[in-house]
Every structure is written in C-alpha cells, then in structure tokens.
Motif scaffolding. Structure first.
Motif, PDB file in Angstrom:
ATOM      1  N   GLY A  67      -6.859   0.424  -1.402  1.00 20.65           N
ATOM      2  CA  GLY A  67      -6.007  -0.310  -0.483  1.00 20.65           C
ATOM      3  C   GLY A  67      -4.781   0.449  -0.021  1.00 20.65           C
ATOM      4  N   HIS A  68      -4.827   1.776  -0.124  1.00 16.96           N
ATOM      5  CA  HIS A  68      -3.683   2.600   0.255  1.00 16.96           C
ATOM      6  C   HIS A  68      -3.989   3.370   1.536  1.00 16.96           C
ATOM      7  CE1 HIS A  68      -2.001   1.599  -3.593  1.00 16.96           C
ATOM      8  NE2 HIS A  68      -3.085   2.057  -4.195  1.00 16.96           N
ATOM      9  N   LEU A  69      -2.963   3.976   2.107  1.00 20.85           N
ATOM     10  CA  LEU A  69      -3.087   4.756   3.333  1.00 20.85           C
ATOM     11  C   LEU A  69      -2.932   6.229   2.999  1.00 20.85           C
ATOM     12  CD1 LEU A  69      -0.631   2.525   5.363  1.00 20.85           C
ATOM     13  CD2 LEU A  69      -3.120   2.384   5.382  1.00 20.85           C
ATOM     14  N   GLY A  70      -3.803   7.050   3.528  1.00 22.89           N
ATOM     15  CA  GLY A  70      -3.707   8.475   3.254  1.00 22.89           C
ATOM     16  C   GLY A  70      -3.991   9.296   4.489  1.00 22.89           C
ATOM     17  N   VAL A  71      -3.360  10.456   4.539  1.00 22.23           N
ATOM     18  CA  VAL A  71      -3.615  11.446   5.588  1.00 22.23           C
ATOM     19  C   VAL A  71      -3.820  12.770   4.876  1.00 22.23           C
ATOM     20  CG1 VAL A  71      -2.594  12.733   7.516  1.00 22.23           C
ATOM     21  CG2 VAL A  71      -2.309  10.250   7.374  1.00 22.23           C
ATOM     22  N   GLY A  72      -4.837  13.505   5.302  1.00 19.36           N
ATOM     23  CA  GLY A  72      -5.126  14.795   4.694  1.00 19.36           C
ATOM     24  C   GLY A  72      -4.957  15.929   5.679  1.00 19.36           C
TER      25      GLY A  72
ATOM     26  N   LEU B  83      -6.993   8.013  -9.103  1.00 22.61           N
ATOM     27  CA  LEU B  83      -6.343   6.925  -8.385  1.00 22.61           C
ATOM     28  C   LEU B  83      -5.231   6.312  -9.241  1.00 22.61           C
ATOM     29  CD1 LEU B  83      -6.078   5.143  -5.902  1.00 22.61           C
ATOM     30  CD2 LEU B  83      -7.841   3.657  -6.892  1.00 22.61           C
ATOM     31  N   SER B  84      -5.507   6.146 -10.501  1.00 19.48           N
ATOM     32  CA  SER B  84      -4.495   5.591 -11.415  1.00 19.48           C
ATOM     33  C   SER B  84      -3.272   6.499 -11.500  1.00 19.48           C
ATOM     34  CB  SER B  84      -5.098   5.392 -12.793  1.00 19.48           C
ATOM     35  OG  SER B  84      -4.155   4.907 -13.693  1.00 19.48           O
ATOM     36  N   ILE B  85      -3.489   7.807 -11.552  1.00 20.78           N
ATOM     37  CA  ILE B  85      -2.381   8.772 -11.594  1.00 20.78           C
ATOM     38  C   ILE B  85      -1.560   8.689 -10.313  1.00 20.78           C
ATOM     39  CG2 ILE B  85      -1.860  11.259 -11.560  1.00 20.78           C
ATOM     40  CD1 ILE B  85      -4.377  11.524 -13.460  1.00 20.78           C
ATOM     41  N   ILE B  86      -2.237   8.598  -9.180  1.00 20.47           N
ATOM     42  CA  ILE B  86      -1.530   8.486  -7.888  1.00 20.47           C
ATOM     43  C   ILE B  86      -0.713   7.208  -7.848  1.00 20.47           C
ATOM     44  CG2 ILE B  86      -1.924   8.052  -5.426  1.00 20.47           C
ATOM     45  CD1 ILE B  86      -4.235  10.100  -5.628  1.00 20.47           C
ATOM     46  N   GLU B  87      -1.275   6.112  -8.290  1.00 21.13           N
ATOM     47  CA  GLU B  87      -0.584   4.831  -8.211  1.00 21.13           C
ATOM     48  C   GLU B  87       0.623   4.742  -9.143  1.00 21.13           C
ATOM     49  OE1 GLU B  87      -4.113   1.826  -6.751  1.00 21.13           O
ATOM     50  OE2 GLU B  87      -3.884   2.162  -8.908  1.00 21.13           O
TER      51      GLU B  87
ATOM     52  N   GLY C 117       7.391  14.323  10.297  1.00 22.30           N
ATOM     53  CA  GLY C 117       7.076  13.310  11.280  1.00 22.30           C
ATOM     54  C   GLY C 117       6.811  11.920  10.744  1.00 22.30           C
ATOM     55  N   GLY C 118       6.904  11.725   9.440  1.00 22.66           N
ATOM     56  CA  GLY C 118       6.579  10.405   8.909  1.00 22.66           C
ATOM     57  C   GLY C 118       7.243  10.122   7.583  1.00 22.66           C
TER      58      GLY C 118
ATOM     59  N   PRO D   1       0.833  -1.212   0.000  1.00 21.49           N
ATOM     60  CA  PRO D   1       0.000   0.000   0.000  1.00 21.49           C
ATOM     61  C   PRO D   1       0.865   1.259   0.000  1.00 21.49           C
ATOM     62  CG  PRO D   1      -0.747  -1.542   1.679  1.00 21.49           C
ATOM     63  CD  PRO D   1       0.557  -2.067   1.145  1.00 21.49           C
ATOM     64  N   LEU D   2       0.441   2.248  -0.749  1.00 23.13           N
ATOM     65  CA  LEU D   2       1.136   3.543  -0.762  1.00 23.13           C
ATOM     66  C   LEU D   2       0.732   4.344   0.466  1.00 23.13           C
ATOM     67  CD1 LEU D   2       0.580   4.600  -4.481  1.00 23.13           C
ATOM     68  CD2 LEU D   2       2.712   3.796  -3.447  1.00 23.13           C
ATOM     69  N   ARG D   3       1.674   5.132   0.960  1.00 23.12           N
ATOM     70  CA  ARG D   3       1.400   6.102   2.025  1.00 23.12           C
ATOM     71  C   ARG D   3       1.414   7.477   1.371  1.00 23.12           C
ATOM     72  NH1 ARG D   3       1.853   5.573   7.248  1.00 23.12           N
ATOM     73  NH2 ARG D   3       3.118   7.449   7.408  1.00 23.12           N
TER      74      ARG D   3
END
Length: 134
Positions: A43-48, A128-132, A61-62, A19-21
């Motif tokens: 199936g990826h992890l995201g923080v906004g 999503l495809s662009i991000i992946e 911090g990450g 999974p991508l962060r």
C-alpha cells in the motif's frame, strides 16, 4: 476467550499509517522492480531510478519518506548520493543495500547518517518490514 464458530469477529479499527513515499535507486531493473512490487503490495508509493544522477533529480523534485539506494551505482557511489543529499539539507532516512559490502563502507555509511545497511538480496516480506520501520 470466547468461542467463535462461523462468524466474523471484528476486533475494532486498526491504526494504519499513511502510505510511505519511497525512492529506490538501483542499477538492476530486476531489483528495483522487486522492491517496487513489495511497496505496491504493502500500500505504499515507490519510484525507481537506475543512477545517482537520476536519484538526485528525483530528490530535488519531490518529497520522499525514505531513500533505498544500492551502494554501487554506474555514475557515482551510493555514499556520494547520501553525502550530497545531506549537504543539501535532506534529512530523510536512507537504507543502503549492496552485494559488495565491507566494514569500511558500512562505517562511512553510518557516519553519514544512514539508517540501515543491508546485504542483497533485498526482496521479500522481510524487506518490506525493514522499509516500513526505517
């Protein structure tokens, strides 16, 4: 090609990346939520976060695989976020999104090493495809 009727055919194991962060910075809660939902569904992890200061804190911090940033933030330009990230040695890919793009900001973004530059709206399967693949 063999005929298949009523039976499941398994083509063998598929190769799935980890999974991508992804860190998303956008002042629009609606836009952040949309991209976060896409990531979760993929199936990826995201923080906004909603500001440049917030994203700089998260970056320090990450560990992130990708930064998706709006060009216009309430406290600083998205390009300034990229500049600070690069000055601090951050080499992760950056995807800039904006509803207010122009040739000058696009040229500056690529000069700073931005991976991609997209116009809003930025939500849906294509996003999503662009991000992946960033």
């Amino acid at each position: 090609m063999p005929k298949v009727s009523g039976k499941r055919v398994h083509a063998g194991p598929t190769k799935r990346r980890r999974p991508l962060r992804v860190l998303i910075v956008d002042p629009s809660e609606q836009d952040r939520s949309c991209v976060l939902g896409l990531l979760e569904g993929g199936g990826h992890l995201g923080v906004g976060v909603g500001s440049g200061a917030g994203v700089l804190l998260e970056l320090r911090g990450g560990t992130w695989d990708l930064l998706v940033s709006e060009l216009r933030l309430p406290d600083m330009a998205g390009l300034e976020v990229v500049r600070r990230l690069r000055d601090e040695g951050g080499g992760q890919p950056v995807l800039l999104v904006t509803a207010f793009g122009d040739a000058q900001s696009m040229a500056e973004a690529f000069h700073l090493g931005v991976s991609d530059y997209r116009e809003k709206p930025f939500c849906g399967p294509a996003a999503l495809s662009i991000i992946e693949t960033a």
